[in-house]
Enzyme design. Sequence first.
Site, PDB file in Angstrom:
ATOM      1  N   GLU A 157       7.842  -1.668  -7.325  1.00 27.23           N
ATOM      2  CA  GLU A 157       9.069  -1.785  -6.535  1.00 27.23           C
ATOM      3  C   GLU A 157      10.249  -1.806  -7.517  1.00 27.23           C
ATOM      4  O   GLU A 157      10.288  -2.659  -8.411  1.00 27.23           O
ATOM      5  CB  GLU A 157       9.064  -3.080  -5.711  1.00 27.23           C
ATOM      6  CG  GLU A 157       8.040  -3.069  -4.574  1.00 27.23           C
ATOM      7  CD  GLU A 157       7.992  -4.378  -3.799  1.00 27.23           C
ATOM      8  OE1 GLU A 157       7.633  -4.341  -2.622  1.00 27.23           O
ATOM      9  OE2 GLU A 157       8.294  -5.444  -4.373  1.00 27.23           O
ATOM     10  N   ASN A 195       5.915  -8.235  -0.264  1.00 26.13           N
ATOM     11  CA  ASN A 195       5.710  -9.651   0.054  1.00 26.13           C
ATOM     12  C   ASN A 195       6.405 -10.058   1.339  1.00 26.13           C
ATOM     13  O   ASN A 195       6.053 -11.060   1.949  1.00 26.13           O
ATOM     14  CB  ASN A 195       6.181 -10.537  -1.104  1.00 26.13           C
ATOM     15  CG  ASN A 195       5.111 -10.624  -2.175  1.00 26.13           C
ATOM     16  OD1 ASN A 195       3.931 -10.392  -1.904  1.00 26.13           O
ATOM     17  ND2 ASN A 195       5.516 -10.911  -3.390  1.00 26.13           N
TER      18      ASN A 195
END
Length: 498
Positions: A157, A195
Amino acid sequence: MSTHNLNQAPLLVVGAGIMGMGIAQVAAQSGHNVWVYDTRAEAAVQAKHKLADTLAALVTKGKMTADAVQGVLSSITPVAQLSDAAHVRLVVEAIVENLAVKRSLFQELEALVGEHCILATNTSSLSVTAIANGLKHPARMVGMHFFNPVPLMKLVEVVSGLQTDAAVAQSIFDLAGAWGKTAVHARSTPGFIVNRIARPFYAETLALLQEQAAQPEQLDALFRGAGFRMGPCELIDLIGHDTNFSVTQSVFEANFFDRRFTPSLVQREMVEGGLLGRKSGRGFYNYPDGAPALAASHVSTLPATAQWVVHGSGDVADALASAVSQCLGGKTASRATSSNWVGLEVAGLQLRQTDGRPAWQVAQDACLKDVAVFDELPTVAGGVLAFACVGRQNASELAAAALHALGYVPAQVSDTPGLVVARTLAMLVNEAADAVLHGVCTPEGANAAMKLGVNYPAGPFDWLDRMGRARVVAVLHALDACYRGERYRVSPWLQRAV
Ligand code: NAI
């Protein structure tokens, strides 16, 4: 800043822990000279020895040549002080997850490295914007979030804070690609992409356990049937309840205690009791044994004369029709394509695919005595399929027999809205829709991130296509009607699209 070509640029990794050494290995394998620094004296040297042992094992297994290993190891240089690596063009930080410590490290680094050196953090939960606060040139600060184990996990990411220069983010994106990773752009918001979107995968199972809707081994089997490599319970046991709980808690706190992210009482009790999963020998399951096999329940056989009708249209109705036809030895199944529900009627019992409403409510709304609702059809052949039933005593026996005859393993769970898989997928879609609404990522980015970061069998927007927006929204509305509160409110992005 203009675009930087970082290919083979000298690089400093700060923090010689599990992530830092993984990053150093991947960079060295891609031709970079890598310097490694850690505050613990000798930690970087020891970590390099450990890496040498790991790579030697790969040579023994024939997965790497001795020459390649030699090349990697000779490219990695432990240093005793940061100033020994002042010439690098990129720093990747993987130290303790603490905002004050990370900030002070980057401020110290900024005084040492050149003005074009990019500063990247591997933080998994802190704000990139906040880490950059205090830098003279915050535009050069970016998140480069790897997944564990770094050499194996494909996703990175690339996280932009408020002041990150787009060209800096793009350089890191390109670099990750050159290292054989798939990079996805993300905005610095709590949990970034993976997440954040993954929270409901754990949260819905924990909520179902709290209301005793099903057993952990049933829930895991249902998700394996839906194509997941591991179910939520076995996965949490592997991650560790303490780690999983603390990520949930940090996303909850970082969202100003938005109740959608409320952590689970079930999990808190397990953490407090030291039932942490594999590492403590006991979590949802006892280890080393792990999940027990699903208890085989007696399933009766349908009479050969039973009449089947497949209701509704679309992929699920078609799949049911072909399963029925197989069950009838190749005879075409009767269809009622104009029905406003999808499912089956057999021996007088309706089995409807969940639209979110529990079976009791379907029965009430449709003035039926007996009705069963079933979950998303498994994508894995012979997969476990959840159902719930109301009505006569033998109705659930009949429902189980019908699903069994069609090749599924029926698992009766309590009459809960959206059952198990449909409910969880709808919530994953909902969270992903919010992430897109908030500019955290694109739908394509979310799909790639969830498939590569947590090995989901499909991305949330693939599930949205498969289930259809109307059904996802219906399931969420039914959950909201049952539980109230913020958790199941439909993302404005989905509402608009509907
Ligand atoms: P770790 O505990 O294995 O390693 C951290 C290392 O940093 C230790 O060797 C420690 O001595 C060193 N260190 C601490 N403060 C330092 C400082 N001021 N300067 C230099 N070295 C210092 O931790 P891990 O798991 O490698 O995590 C590192 C970072 O990566 C954290 O920010 C974490 O949130 C993030 N992360 C961790 C993942 C994981 O699965 N472990 C996944 C993705 C990100």
